[in-house]
Design an enzyme around this catalytic site. Structure first.
Site, PDB file in Angstrom:
ATOM      1  N   GLU A 174       0.197  -3.300   4.583  1.00  0.00           N
ATOM      2  CA  GLU A 174      -0.899  -2.332   4.755  1.00  0.00           C
ATOM      3  C   GLU A 174      -0.874  -1.652   6.113  1.00  0.00           C
ATOM      4  O   GLU A 174      -0.500  -2.261   7.109  1.00  0.00           O
ATOM      5  CB  GLU A 174      -2.233  -3.075   4.666  1.00  0.00           C
ATOM      6  CG  GLU A 174      -2.886  -3.054   3.317  1.00  0.00           C
ATOM      7  CD  GLU A 174      -3.465  -1.696   2.932  1.00  0.00           C
ATOM      8  OE1 GLU A 174      -3.523  -0.785   3.785  1.00  0.00           O
ATOM      9  OE2 GLU A 174      -3.885  -1.558   1.778  1.00  0.00           O
ATOM     10  N   ASP A 175      -1.345  -0.406   6.149  1.00  0.00           N
ATOM     11  CA  ASP A 175      -1.520   0.283   7.438  1.00  0.00           C
ATOM     12  C   ASP A 175      -2.992   0.402   7.811  1.00  0.00           C
ATOM     13  O   ASP A 175      -3.308   0.967   8.864  1.00  0.00           O
ATOM     14  CB  ASP A 175      -0.923   1.695   7.386  1.00  0.00           C
ATOM     15  CG  ASP A 175      -1.721   2.606   6.478  1.00  0.00           C
ATOM     16  OD1 ASP A 175      -2.154   2.143   5.399  1.00  0.00           O
ATOM     17  OD2 ASP A 175      -1.948   3.774   6.853  1.00  0.00           O
ATOM     18  N   LYS A 212     -11.023  -1.715  -1.542  1.00  0.00           N
ATOM     19  CA  LYS A 212     -10.738  -2.391  -0.270  1.00  0.00           C
ATOM     20  C   LYS A 212     -11.936  -2.170   0.647  1.00  0.00           C
ATOM     21  O   LYS A 212     -12.507  -1.087   0.608  1.00  0.00           O
ATOM     22  CB  LYS A 212      -9.471  -1.795   0.373  1.00  0.00           C
ATOM     23  CG  LYS A 212      -8.222  -1.931  -0.506  1.00  0.00           C
ATOM     24  CD  LYS A 212      -7.059  -1.128   0.069  1.00  0.00           C
ATOM     25  CE  LYS A 212      -5.892  -1.119  -0.901  1.00  0.00           C
ATOM     26  NZ  LYS A 212      -4.745  -0.299  -0.452  1.00  0.00           N
ATOM     27  N   LYS A 243      -9.139   4.835   6.357  1.00  0.00           N
ATOM     28  CA  LYS A 243      -7.865   4.486   5.717  1.00  0.00           C
ATOM     29  C   LYS A 243      -8.101   3.352   4.728  1.00  0.00           C
ATOM     30  O   LYS A 243      -8.745   2.351   5.068  1.00  0.00           O
ATOM     31  CB  LYS A 243      -6.829   4.063   6.757  1.00  0.00           C
ATOM     32  CG  LYS A 243      -6.257   5.240   7.530  1.00  0.00           C
ATOM     33  CD  LYS A 243      -5.167   4.777   8.500  1.00  0.00           C
ATOM     34  CE  LYS A 243      -4.605   5.950   9.283  1.00  0.00           C
ATOM     35  NZ  LYS A 243      -3.649   5.486  10.314  1.00  0.00           N
ATOM     36  N   SER A 289      -2.479   0.656  -4.251  1.00  0.00           N
ATOM     37  CA  SER A 289      -3.052   1.806  -3.542  1.00  0.00           C
ATOM     38  C   SER A 289      -4.403   2.151  -4.141  1.00  0.00           C
ATOM     39  O   SER A 289      -4.544   2.170  -5.368  1.00  0.00           O
ATOM     40  CB  SER A 289      -2.122   3.019  -3.669  1.00  0.00           C
ATOM     41  OG  SER A 289      -2.790   4.180  -3.197  1.00  0.00           O
ATOM     42  N   ALA A 290      -5.363   2.466  -3.283  1.00  0.00           N
ATOM     43  CA  ALA A 290      -6.699   2.869  -3.763  1.00  0.00           C
ATOM     44  C   ALA A 290      -6.702   4.318  -4.240  1.00  0.00           C
ATOM     45  O   ALA A 290      -7.705   4.805  -4.738  1.00  0.00           O
ATOM     46  CB  ALA A 290      -7.707   2.708  -2.638  1.00  0.00           C
ATOM     47  N   ASP A 319       0.883  -1.151   0.000  1.00  0.00           N
ATOM     48  CA  ASP A 319       0.000   0.000   0.000  1.00  0.00           C
ATOM     49  C   ASP A 319       0.933   1.217   0.000  1.00  0.00           C
ATOM     50  O   ASP A 319       2.134   1.088   0.257  1.00  0.00           O
ATOM     51  CB  ASP A 319      -0.871  -0.041   1.265  1.00  0.00           C
ATOM     52  CG  ASP A 319      -1.700   1.210   1.426  1.00  0.00           C
ATOM     53  OD1 ASP A 319      -2.341   1.629   0.447  1.00  0.00           O
ATOM     54  OD2 ASP A 319      -1.710   1.782   2.543  1.00  0.00           O
ATOM     55  N   LEU A 320       0.386   2.387  -0.302  1.00  0.00           N
ATOM     56  CA  LEU A 320       1.232   3.583  -0.360  1.00  0.00           C
ATOM     57  C   LEU A 320       1.033   4.493   0.864  1.00  0.00           C
ATOM     58  O   LEU A 320       1.939   4.658   1.686  1.00  0.00           O
ATOM     59  CB  LEU A 320       0.913   4.361  -1.650  1.00  0.00           C
ATOM     60  CG  LEU A 320       1.574   5.728  -1.798  1.00  0.00           C
ATOM     61  CD1 LEU A 320       3.094   5.614  -1.869  1.00  0.00           C
ATOM     62  CD2 LEU A 320       1.047   6.435  -3.051  1.00  0.00           C
ATOM     63  N   ASP A 321      -0.179   5.055   0.955  1.00  0.00           N
ATOM     64  CA  ASP A 321      -0.458   6.069   1.985  1.00  0.00           C
ATOM     65  C   ASP A 321      -0.327   5.469   3.381  1.00  0.00           C
ATOM     66  O   ASP A 321      -1.059   4.543   3.735  1.00  0.00           O
ATOM     67  CB  ASP A 321      -1.876   6.626   1.802  1.00  0.00           C
ATOM     68  CG  ASP A 321      -2.084   7.273   0.437  1.00  0.00           C
ATOM     69  OD1 ASP A 321      -1.192   8.018   0.001  1.00  0.00           O
ATOM     70  OD2 ASP A 321      -3.131   7.034  -0.189  1.00  0.00           O
ATOM     71  N   THR A 339       1.403  10.249   3.744  1.00  0.00           N
ATOM     72  CA  THR A 339       0.228  10.858   3.103  1.00  0.00           C
ATOM     73  C   THR A 339      -1.077  10.484   3.802  1.00  0.00           C
ATOM     74  O   THR A 339      -2.086  11.172   3.599  1.00  0.00           O
ATOM     75  CB  THR A 339       0.150  10.445   1.619  1.00  0.00           C
ATOM     76  OG1 THR A 339       0.607   9.099   1.510  1.00  0.00           O
ATOM     77  CG2 THR A 339       0.986  11.360   0.751  1.00  0.00           C
TER      78      THR A 339
HETATM   79  C1  G6P Z   1      -5.974   5.469  -0.007  1.00  0.00           C
HETATM   80  C2  G6P Z   1      -6.040   6.193   1.311  1.00  0.00           C
HETATM   81  C3  G6P Z   1      -7.419   6.742   1.567  1.00  0.00           C
HETATM   82  C4  G6P Z   1      -7.899   7.530   0.373  1.00  0.00           C
HETATM   83  C5  G6P Z   1      -7.930   6.632  -0.857  1.00  0.00           C
HETATM   84  C6  G6P Z   1      -8.387   7.362  -2.121  1.00  0.00           C
HETATM   85  O1  G6P Z   1      -6.567   4.228   0.134  1.00  0.00           O
HETATM   86  O2  G6P Z   1      -5.687   5.328   2.359  1.00  0.00           O
HETATM   87  O3  G6P Z   1      -7.358   7.569   2.705  1.00  0.00           O
HETATM   88  O4  G6P Z   1      -9.199   8.061   0.601  1.00  0.00           O
HETATM   89  O5  G6P Z   1      -6.616   6.150  -1.073  1.00  0.00           O
HETATM   90  O6  G6P Z   1      -7.450   8.358  -2.434  1.00  0.00           O
HETATM   91  P1  G6P Z   1      -7.640   9.453  -3.545  1.00  0.00           P
HETATM   92  O7  G6P Z   1      -6.293  10.110  -3.626  1.00  0.00           O
HETATM   93  O8  G6P Z   1      -7.994   8.734  -4.819  1.00  0.00           O
HETATM   94  O9  G6P Z   1      -8.724  10.342  -3.090  1.00  0.00           O
HETATM   95 MG    MG Z   2      -2.695   3.134   3.626  1.00  0.00          MG
END
Ligand code: G6P
Ligand code: MG
Length: 216
Positions: A169-170, A145, A45, A114-115, A9-11, A17
């Site tokens: 993942e976090d 997710k 998240k 990443s979503a 995962d990224l954020d 982020t």
């Molecule tokens: C990740 C983050 C979420 C965020 C989602 C969509 O999964 O953990 O907090 O809402 O991405 O991100 P975006 O940049 O497409 O709004």
């Molecule tokens: Mg995350």
């Protein structure tokens, strides 16, 4: 069976982020007079943009048209993009460069699940876009997710069965996604929150590669 892919995962895993998403959602919730705290944020998240907005609207019993929702989602996204605008390679979490180098040395694929539709931009700001063997396109994922689709998409791109992959993942939703995909799982954060994970580390710099490879 050996592990042949690490799907990150990224954020909140590779960079902070997750905090910027939190700041942008809490500003919006505040404007809507909906109470929003860090426990609420834990539920958001890993959840996609509209799903996150729906959570906040539901919590505040706010009813809006689809058009009004899109306007608010765009507003949050613009705020988020302002927050990530100044990011640079120094914002990469400690230990990521070393971990990626070890994975490459062992010929283990590196994937991103990443979503976020902003993921590519964040990878470029961090200077790590070229480190990935495959990056899932969040815009093409039908079921976000906690559904396993995004992690399975990356495994398929590597032609690997799930049990040869580790997901990192976090988020609660993200870990559920990895578990449903029947992959090995690493949580980054607090074990009480991420109890579903096979192993949990406080952060990437605490990652124990040998321990994770031994999960298979
Ligand atoms: C990740 C983050 C979420 C965020 C989602 C969509 O999964 O953990 O907090 O809402 O991405 O991100 P975006 O940049 O497409 O709004
Ligand atoms: Mg995350």
């Amino acid at each position: 069976m050996a592990i042949n892919a690490f799907i990150f995962d990224l954020d909140g895993v590779l960079t902070d982020t997750a905090e910027y998403h939190y700041l942008a959602w809490s500003a919006l919730a505040n404007e809507l007079a909906v109470p929003f705290d860090r426990d609420d944020n834990e539920q958001l998240k890993g959840v996609d943009r509209m799903g996150s907005l729906d959570y906040i609207l539901k919590k505040g019993n706010v009813n809006l048209t689809e058009q009004q929702k899109l306007t608010l989602a765009d507003k949050k996204n613009l705020h988020y993009q302002q927050l990530i605008n100044d990011m640079s390679p120094k914002d990469l979490f400690e230990g990521v460069t070393e971990l990626f180098a070890q994975l490459k040395q062992q010929n283990i694929n590196i994937g991103l699940a990443s979503a976020s539709k902003n993921a590519q931009m964040v990878l470029e700001r961090l200077g790590i876009a070229d480190q990935f063997d495959y990056v899932a396109d969040a815009a093409k994922v039908a079921q976000g997710k906690p559904h396993p689709e995004i992690f399975l998409t990356v495994a398929e791109a590597f032609f690997l069965p799930a049990d040869q992959c580790v997901g990192i993942e976090d988020s609660i939703a993200g870990l559920q996604s990895i578990v449903s995909a029947k992959m090995h799982s690493v949580g980054i954060g607090q074990p009480e929150v991420l109890y579903q994970a096979d192993v949990v580390y406080a952060d990437i710099k605490s990652f124990n590669l040998q321990q994770v490879l031994a999960l298979a």
